[in-house]
Design a protein around this motif. Sequence first.
Motif, mmCIF file in Angstrom:
data_model
loop_
_atom_site.group_PDB
_atom_site.id
_atom_site.type_symbol
_atom_site.label_atom_id
_atom_site.label_comp_id
_atom_site.label_asym_id
_atom_site.label_seq_id
_atom_site.Cartn_x
_atom_site.Cartn_y
_atom_site.Cartn_z
ATOM 1 N N VAL A 1 22.042 14.893 -21.535
ATOM 2 C CA VAL A 1 22.540 14.425 -22.834
ATOM 3 C C VAL A 1 21.647 14.960 -23.949
ATOM 4 C CG1 VAL A 1 23.112 12.397 -24.211
ATOM 5 C CG2 VAL A 1 23.453 12.359 -21.735
ATOM 6 N N THR A 2 20.342 14.767 -23.786
ATOM 7 C CA THR A 2 19.347 15.295 -24.719
ATOM 8 C C THR A 2 18.187 15.825 -23.872
ATOM 9 O OG1 THR A 2 18.039 13.263 -24.927
ATOM 10 C CG2 THR A 2 19.920 13.495 -26.418
ATOM 11 N N LYS A 3 17.161 16.293 -24.529
ATOM 12 C CA LYS A 3 15.998 16.793 -23.803
ATOM 13 C C LYS A 3 15.355 15.707 -22.949
ATOM 14 C CE LYS A 3 11.780 19.411 -24.548
ATOM 15 N NZ LYS A 3 10.887 20.026 -25.516
ATOM 16 N N ARG A 4 15.501 14.437 -23.368
ATOM 17 C CA ARG A 4 14.838 13.335 -22.672
ATOM 18 C C ARG A 4 15.778 12.466 -21.836
ATOM 19 N NH1 ARG A 4 12.444 9.982 -27.013
ATOM 20 N NH2 ARG A 4 11.737 8.748 -25.247
ATOM 21 N N ILE A 5 17.097 12.647 -21.963
ATOM 22 C CA ILE A 5 18.050 11.770 -21.259
ATOM 23 C C ILE A 5 18.984 12.598 -20.372
ATOM 24 C CG2 ILE A 5 19.944 10.128 -21.519
ATOM 25 C CD1 ILE A 5 18.748 9.373 -24.245
ATOM 26 N N ALA B 1 18.432 8.814 -16.355
ATOM 27 C CA ALA B 1 16.977 8.972 -16.445
ATOM 28 C C ALA B 1 16.577 9.144 -17.902
ATOM 29 C CB ALA B 1 16.523 10.174 -15.628
ATOM 30 N N LEU B 2 15.511 8.458 -18.280
ATOM 31 C CA LEU B 2 14.961 8.553 -19.633
ATOM 32 C C LEU B 2 13.498 8.956 -19.515
ATOM 33 C CD1 LEU B 2 14.946 8.085 -22.718
ATOM 34 C CD2 LEU B 2 14.453 5.665 -22.226
ATOM 35 N N GLN B 3 13.172 10.099 -20.080
ATOM 36 C CA GLN B 3 11.780 10.546 -20.061
ATOM 37 C C GLN B 3 11.051 9.835 -21.194
ATOM 38 O OE1 GLN B 3 11.276 14.776 -20.140
ATOM 39 N NE2 GLN B 3 9.057 14.631 -19.947
ATOM 40 N N LEU B 4 10.151 8.908 -20.833
ATOM 41 C CA LEU B 4 9.452 8.092 -21.816
ATOM 42 C C LEU B 4 8.312 8.866 -22.479
ATOM 43 C CD1 LEU B 4 9.283 4.809 -19.717
ATOM 44 C CD2 LEU B 4 10.893 5.356 -21.556
ATOM 45 N N SER B 5 7.671 9.729 -21.704
ATOM 46 C CA SER B 5 6.572 10.552 -22.207
ATOM 47 C C SER B 5 6.451 11.763 -21.291
ATOM 48 C CB SER B 5 5.256 9.757 -22.221
ATOM 49 O OG SER B 5 4.833 9.494 -20.891
ATOM 50 N N ARG B 6 5.432 12.565 -21.494
ATOM 51 C CA ARG B 6 5.256 13.737 -20.631
ATOM 52 C C ARG B 6 5.030 13.335 -19.178
ATOM 53 N NH1 ARG B 6 1.035 17.772 -23.031
ATOM 54 N NH2 ARG B 6 1.950 19.075 -21.417
ATOM 55 N N ARG B 7 4.481 12.155 -18.967
ATOM 56 C CA ARG B 7 4.139 11.728 -17.608
ATOM 57 C C ARG B 7 5.063 10.668 -17.016
ATOM 58 N NH1 ARG B 7 -0.593 13.783 -15.794
ATOM 59 N NH2 ARG B 7 -2.074 14.526 -17.337
ATOM 60 N N PHE B 8 5.756 9.893 -17.834
ATOM 61 C CA PHE B 8 6.534 8.755 -17.329
ATOM 62 C C PHE B 8 8.031 8.934 -17.556
ATOM 63 C CE2 PHE B 8 2.321 7.007 -18.145
ATOM 64 C CZ PHE B 8 2.068 6.369 -16.937
ATOM 65 N N LEU C 1 15.822 -0.112 -10.778
ATOM 66 C CA LEU C 1 15.088 0.659 -11.778
ATOM 67 C C LEU C 1 13.841 1.222 -11.120
ATOM 68 C CD1 LEU C 1 15.151 -1.645 -14.933
ATOM 69 C CD2 LEU C 1 16.268 0.566 -14.676
ATOM 70 N N ARG C 2 13.513 2.445 -11.480
ATOM 71 C CA ARG C 2 12.317 3.079 -10.922
ATOM 72 C C ARG C 2 11.558 3.750 -12.061
ATOM 73 N NH1 ARG C 2 14.496 6.429 -6.781
ATOM 74 N NH2 ARG C 2 14.757 8.085 -8.276
ATOM 75 N N LEU C 3 10.251 3.549 -12.095
ATOM 76 C CA LEU C 3 9.393 4.201 -13.068
ATOM 77 C C LEU C 3 8.554 5.214 -12.309
ATOM 78 C CD1 LEU C 3 8.302 4.345 -15.987
ATOM 79 C CD2 LEU C 3 6.570 2.677 -15.298
ATOM 80 N N THR C 4 8.674 6.489 -12.670
ATOM 81 C CA THR C 4 7.888 7.511 -12.003
ATOM 82 C C THR C 4 6.804 8.014 -12.940
ATOM 83 O OG1 THR C 4 9.355 9.307 -12.706
ATOM 84 C CG2 THR C 4 9.853 8.243 -10.599
ATOM 85 N N ALA C 5 5.692 8.379 -12.344
ATOM 86 C CA ALA C 5 4.566 8.889 -13.120
ATOM 87 C C ALA C 5 4.138 10.222 -12.539
ATOM 88 C CB ALA C 5 3.396 7.907 -13.090
ATOM 89 N N ALA C 6 4.031 11.228 -13.388
ATOM 90 C CA ALA C 6 3.514 12.520 -12.965
ATOM 91 C C ALA C 6 1.993 12.511 -13.100
ATOM 92 C CB ALA C 6 4.114 13.628 -13.832
ATOM 93 N N VAL C 7 1.308 12.852 -12.015
ATOM 94 C CA VAL C 7 -0.144 12.874 -12.052
ATOM 95 C C VAL C 7 -0.625 14.302 -11.795
ATOM 96 C CG1 VAL C 7 -0.428 10.476 -11.377
ATOM 97 C CG2 VAL C 7 -0.266 12.242 -9.617
ATOM 98 N N GLY C 8 -1.815 14.578 -12.208
ATOM 99 C CA GLY C 8 -2.371 15.927 -11.976
ATOM 100 C C GLY C 8 -2.961 16.473 -13.248
ATOM 101 N N HIS C 9 -3.509 17.658 -13.128
ATOM 102 C CA HIS C 9 -4.162 18.298 -14.259
ATOM 103 C C HIS C 9 -3.216 19.298 -14.913
ATOM 104 C CE1 HIS C 9 -7.908 16.550 -12.996
ATOM 105 N NE2 HIS C 9 -7.679 16.986 -11.765
ATOM 106 N N GLU C 10 -3.365 19.454 -16.201
ATOM 107 C CA GLU C 10 -2.539 20.414 -16.922
ATOM 108 C C GLU C 10 -3.398 21.518 -17.465
ATOM 109 O OE1 GLU C 10 0.085 18.771 -19.772
ATOM 110 O OE2 GLU C 10 0.676 17.163 -18.457
#
Length: 192
Positions: free
Chosen positions: A101-105, A140-147, A183-192
Amino acid sequence: IAFASSSGDFSAHLTGFRQRISDLIQYQYDPSIFQYVPRNVNKFRSDGIDAGFRAKVSRRVTVECASVLQHANQTQDTTLVYVDAYYVPNLTWSLSSDYRVTKRIEVGSSLRFVSERWIRMYDGSEKIIDRVYELSVHAALQLSRRFTLIAVGEDLTNQKRPSQFGYTVDDRDYPGPGRRFYLRLTAAVGHE
């Protein structure tokens, strides 16, 4: 046979298979001890085709389709007489689509079909497990770069498709969970 476009916008596969199993173990109900027990039903064979494709229809829409068409037989005992295999459907297919729908949805849906199957009950009677159509959706809704927050509705048609047994407690078989939401909240972990 498989193909993928260099852009990644399209991929497809086609696989023919032929399986032969000499010692198939299945759980069968023993009414004398009120439990399912493992039993060697001897031989199993299956021939079929597995096919599918994935296509990016536009910048925002992706469609995916997959199907397995097969015929499976098994023996029931040492007589080596083959019958249609228990629990194995001749046809399964799924069709899914995702829409950004959008970059985040992103939203999507899927429909899955499993053809009828049969089993032989502990008393020797036969039981047909009816064909099933399952509809599922997700967002899916991207809340931030990691969540990312993901909402899912599975089996909205409430078919309660069993993974291998039948439908009723009277048969000592148990259905799948049926319609469910989470509902599921995912978190991306790691170094950038």
